[in-house]
Design an enzyme around this catalytic site. Structure first.
Site, PDB file in Angstrom:
ATOM      1  N   ASP A  29       0.850  -1.188   0.000  1.00  0.00           N
ATOM      2  CA  ASP A  29       0.000   0.000   0.000  1.00  0.00           C
ATOM      3  C   ASP A  29       0.890   1.244   0.000  1.00  0.00           C
ATOM      4  O   ASP A  29       1.907   1.311   0.692  1.00  0.00           O
ATOM      5  CB  ASP A  29      -0.913   0.006   1.238  1.00  0.00           C
ATOM      6  CG  ASP A  29      -2.067   0.985   1.091  1.00  0.00           C
ATOM      7  OD1 ASP A  29      -3.214   0.544   0.934  1.00  0.00           O
ATOM      8  OD2 ASP A  29      -1.805   2.212   1.126  1.00  0.00           O
ATOM      9  N   HIS A  97     -10.410  -4.963  -3.604  1.00  0.00           N
ATOM     10  CA  HIS A  97      -9.099  -5.281  -3.045  1.00  0.00           C
ATOM     11  C   HIS A  97      -9.263  -5.657  -1.582  1.00  0.00           C
ATOM     12  O   HIS A  97     -10.214  -5.226  -0.929  1.00  0.00           O
ATOM     13  CB  HIS A  97      -8.136  -4.090  -3.176  1.00  0.00           C
ATOM     14  CG  HIS A  97      -8.663  -2.831  -2.559  1.00  0.00           C
ATOM     15  ND1 HIS A  97      -9.598  -2.049  -3.194  1.00  0.00           N
ATOM     16  CD2 HIS A  97      -8.426  -2.258  -1.360  1.00  0.00           C
ATOM     17  CE1 HIS A  97      -9.902  -1.021  -2.417  1.00  0.00           C
ATOM     18  NE2 HIS A  97      -9.220  -1.123  -1.287  1.00  0.00           N
TER      19      HIS A  97
HETATM   20  P1  AMP Z   1      -9.745   1.488   0.377  1.00  0.00           P
HETATM   21  O1  AMP Z   1      -9.843   2.749   1.190  1.00  0.00           O
HETATM   22  O2  AMP Z   1     -10.118   0.243   1.114  1.00  0.00           O
HETATM   23  O3  AMP Z   1     -10.458   1.632  -0.949  1.00  0.00           O
HETATM   24  O4  AMP Z   1      -8.208   1.302   0.085  1.00  0.00           O
HETATM   25  C1  AMP Z   1      -7.540   1.879  -0.985  1.00  0.00           C
HETATM   26  C2  AMP Z   1      -6.076   1.785  -0.664  1.00  0.00           C
HETATM   27  O5  AMP Z   1      -5.345   1.919  -1.865  1.00  0.00           O
HETATM   28  C3  AMP Z   1      -5.580   2.851   0.298  1.00  0.00           C
HETATM   29  O6  AMP Z   1      -5.045   2.231   1.462  1.00  0.00           O
HETATM   30  C4  AMP Z   1      -4.518   3.583  -0.517  1.00  0.00           C
HETATM   31  O7  AMP Z   1      -3.421   3.988   0.256  1.00  0.00           O
HETATM   32  C5  AMP Z   1      -4.141   2.552  -1.553  1.00  0.00           C
HETATM   33  N1  AMP Z   1      -3.605   3.051  -2.816  1.00  0.00           N
HETATM   34  C6  AMP Z   1      -4.135   3.997  -3.622  1.00  0.00           C
HETATM   35  N2  AMP Z   1      -3.379   4.173  -4.713  1.00  0.00           N
HETATM   36  C7  AMP Z   1      -2.342   3.291  -4.613  1.00  0.00           C
HETATM   37  C8  AMP Z   1      -1.219   2.980  -5.427  1.00  0.00           C
HETATM   38  N3  AMP Z   1      -0.974   3.598  -6.586  1.00  0.00           N
HETATM   39  N4  AMP Z   1      -0.365   2.018  -5.014  1.00  0.00           N
HETATM   40  C9  AMP Z   1      -0.577   1.382  -3.843  1.00  0.00           C
HETATM   41  N5  AMP Z   1      -1.620   1.622  -3.025  1.00  0.00           N
HETATM   42  C10 AMP Z   1      -2.489   2.567  -3.405  1.00  0.00           C
END
Ligand code: AMP
Ligand code: ZN
Length: 111
Positions: A29, A97
């Protein structure tokens, strides 16, 4: 394609998966909430768990999470898996995810 996780799956942006199978990839993440914070992402786009009826891909996500936990040495100490769903579930990226959190004591209550 304006879905960030689809771009990762298509290698339109650089990724360095911890574990990868034909249908799933596990990445770190970008904004970690624990020393180990991984995202288990199906390569097919599903807006959320509500859209995914494929038990095969869901099983593969679970398997990839366990493999990743073992690989990073957090299986024994322990870890948490969670799938945020829709607004009140805290979902911000609308491509299914699963979070894997580990590396510190996680509070007993959820959230
Ligand atoms: P959610 O809030 O459950 O939808 O989680 C989305 C997650 O994606 C968050 O923890 C973000 O930090 C993560 N995230 C967003 N963009 C990226 C990226 N490019 N690479 C890795 N993690 C990401
Ligand atoms: Zn997507």
């Amino acid at each position: 394609m304006d879905c960030i996780f689809c771009k990762m799956a298509a290698r339109a942006i650089k990724v360095d998966p911890v574990v990868e199978t034909d249908r799933v990839m596990v990445v770190k993440d970008i904004n970690p909430q624990a020393p180990v914070h991984l995202l288990v992402i199906p390569k097919t786009h599903y807006a959320s768990i509500l859209e995914c009826k494929d038990m095969g891909v869901l099983g593969e996500m679970m398997e990839a999470a366990v493999t990743s936990a073992k690989k990073l040495g957090v299986a024994d100490p322990g870890f948490r898996l969670s799938i945020n769903t829709n607004d009140e579930g805290g979902q911000t990226v609308f491509h299914l995810h699963m979070h894997l959190l580990a590396g510190r004591p996680l509070s007993g209550r959820l959230g």
